[in-house]
Motif scaffolding. Sequence first.
Motif, PDB file in Angstrom:
ATOM      1  N   GLY A  44      13.887   9.269  30.937  1.00 30.68           N
ATOM      2  CA  GLY A  44      13.604  10.246  29.839  1.00 30.68           C
ATOM      3  C   GLY A  44      12.768  10.982  30.155  1.00 30.68           C
ATOM      4  N   SER A  45      13.054  11.928  31.644  1.00 30.34           N
ATOM      5  CA  SER A  45      12.740  13.535  31.791  1.00 30.34           C
ATOM      6  C   SER A  45      14.459  13.867  31.011  1.00 30.34           C
ATOM      7  N   VAL A  46      15.671  13.051  31.485  1.00 33.95           N
ATOM      8  CA  VAL A  46      16.995  13.467  30.654  1.00 33.95           C
ATOM      9  C   VAL A  46      16.525  13.881  29.558  1.00 33.95           C
ATOM     10  N   LEU A  47      16.146  13.179  29.353  1.00 32.47           N
ATOM     11  CA  LEU A  47      16.295  13.103  27.006  1.00 32.47           C
ATOM     12  C   LEU A  47      14.778  14.064  26.906  1.00 32.47           C
ATOM     13  N   TYR A  48      14.578  14.509  28.228  1.00 29.73           N
ATOM     14  CA  TYR A  48      13.275  15.148  27.172  1.00 29.73           C
ATOM     15  C   TYR A  48      13.917  16.561  27.250  1.00 29.73           C
ATOM     16  N   PRO A  51      18.328  16.292  22.554  1.00 32.94           N
ATOM     17  CA  PRO A  51      17.775  15.508  22.066  1.00 32.94           C
ATOM     18  C   PRO A  51      17.948  13.702  22.388  1.00 32.94           C
ATOM     19  N   SER A  52      19.469  13.631  22.972  1.00 32.31           N
ATOM     20  CA  SER A  52      20.157  12.157  23.151  1.00 32.31           C
ATOM     21  C   SER A  52      21.405  12.185  24.086  1.00 32.31           C
ATOM     22  N   PHE A  53      21.397  11.151  24.220  1.00 32.99           N
ATOM     23  CA  PHE A  53      22.656  11.424  25.878  1.00 32.99           C
ATOM     24  C   PHE A  53      23.807  12.200  24.904  1.00 32.99           C
ATOM     25  N   ASP A  54      23.619  12.068  23.604  1.00 32.07           N
ATOM     26  CA  ASP A  54      25.474  12.502  23.038  1.00 32.07           C
ATOM     27  C   ASP A  54      25.207  13.822  23.094  1.00 32.07           C
ATOM     28  N   ASP A  55      23.984  14.720  23.269  1.00 34.68           N
ATOM     29  CA  ASP A  55      23.858  16.250  23.174  1.00 34.68           C
ATOM     30  C   ASP A  55      24.162  16.729  24.602  1.00 34.68           C
ATOM     31  N   LEU A  56      24.265  15.811  25.386  1.00 38.04           N
ATOM     32  CA  LEU A  56      23.597  16.002  26.880  1.00 38.04           C
ATOM     33  C   LEU A  56      25.799  16.007  27.194  1.00 38.04           C
ATOM     34  N   MET A  57      26.246  14.710  26.505  1.00 34.34           N
ATOM     35  CA  MET A  57      27.368  15.338  26.517  1.00 34.34           C
ATOM     36  C   MET A  57      28.199  16.066  25.841  1.00 34.34           C
ATOM     37  N   GLN A 115      32.634  10.615  16.882  1.00 37.54           N
ATOM     38  CA  GLN A 115      31.697  11.505  16.957  1.00 37.54           C
ATOM     39  C   GLN A 115      32.433  12.772  16.468  1.00 37.54           C
ATOM     40  N   PRO A 116      32.520  13.435  15.287  1.00 40.08           N
ATOM     41  CA  PRO A 116      33.391  14.403  14.734  1.00 40.08           C
ATOM     42  C   PRO A 116      32.867  16.073  15.205  1.00 40.08           C
ATOM     43  N   GLN A 117      32.061  15.632  15.617  1.00 40.82           N
ATOM     44  CA  GLN A 117      31.226  17.068  16.069  1.00 40.82           C
ATOM     45  C   GLN A 117      32.204  18.143  16.990  1.00 40.82           C
ATOM     46  N   TYR A 118      33.032  16.722  17.607  1.00 46.61           N
ATOM     47  CA  TYR A 118      33.659  17.160  18.761  1.00 46.61           C
ATOM     48  C   TYR A 118      35.097  17.998  18.519  1.00 46.61           C
TER      49      TYR A 118
END
Length: 200
Positions: A44-48, A51-57, A115-118
């Motif tokens: 939960g802290s990671v996602l705090y 916004p999402s795990f994809d954003d972290l990646m 994930q075309p944002q890459y």
Amino acid sequence: MAGQPKHAARRAELISATRRVAGRSGLGGTNVRAVAAEASMSTGSVLYYFPSFDDLMYATVEGVLEEMYDRRRTIAESEPDPARRLKKLIVAGVPDTISDHLRMAYESIPLLRDQPQYRPLHRSIVERQVSLYRSTIEIGAATGAFRPQTDLTTISRNIVALEDAYDLYPLIGFELDPQVFRGNIMSYVRIVLDCELPED
């Protein structure tokens, strides 16, 4: 406002943790639970902090690509002689061992489909590497060290394409000598720039 530096520090910590997990397990084996355990926090802290795990990646891959480019740029800026600079860039582009960073950069390519944002990240790193080679070749051509046989952008793109292909070889199981790969690129450079490159 007072919480912003702490928030940024926690985000940086999570990116570092993601890099460590990806270094051990590959991008495919990196998930929110593994990153949370590595960072000693809850999922939960990671996602705090993201916004999402994809954003972290995405932030992790972006940081890796930026570091790769910064290393190449530093090499280019530290060597005034164009022939020596060109050789140093090629050596850096085809390293003896594939680092976790380089592995992560290549492992993120399959993400482009879903994930075309890459796409802009990868396009940018390629274009900036091409630009480093092109500016080096321009300097060499202006000083007479290089005599290009075709247009500079094509030459630069071909060098980057060869580097990428040779860097992928070990990742798909070809255990060949990186020195041979570098030699092949330098042979291409000698022909297409009608030049000599310094010996080691």
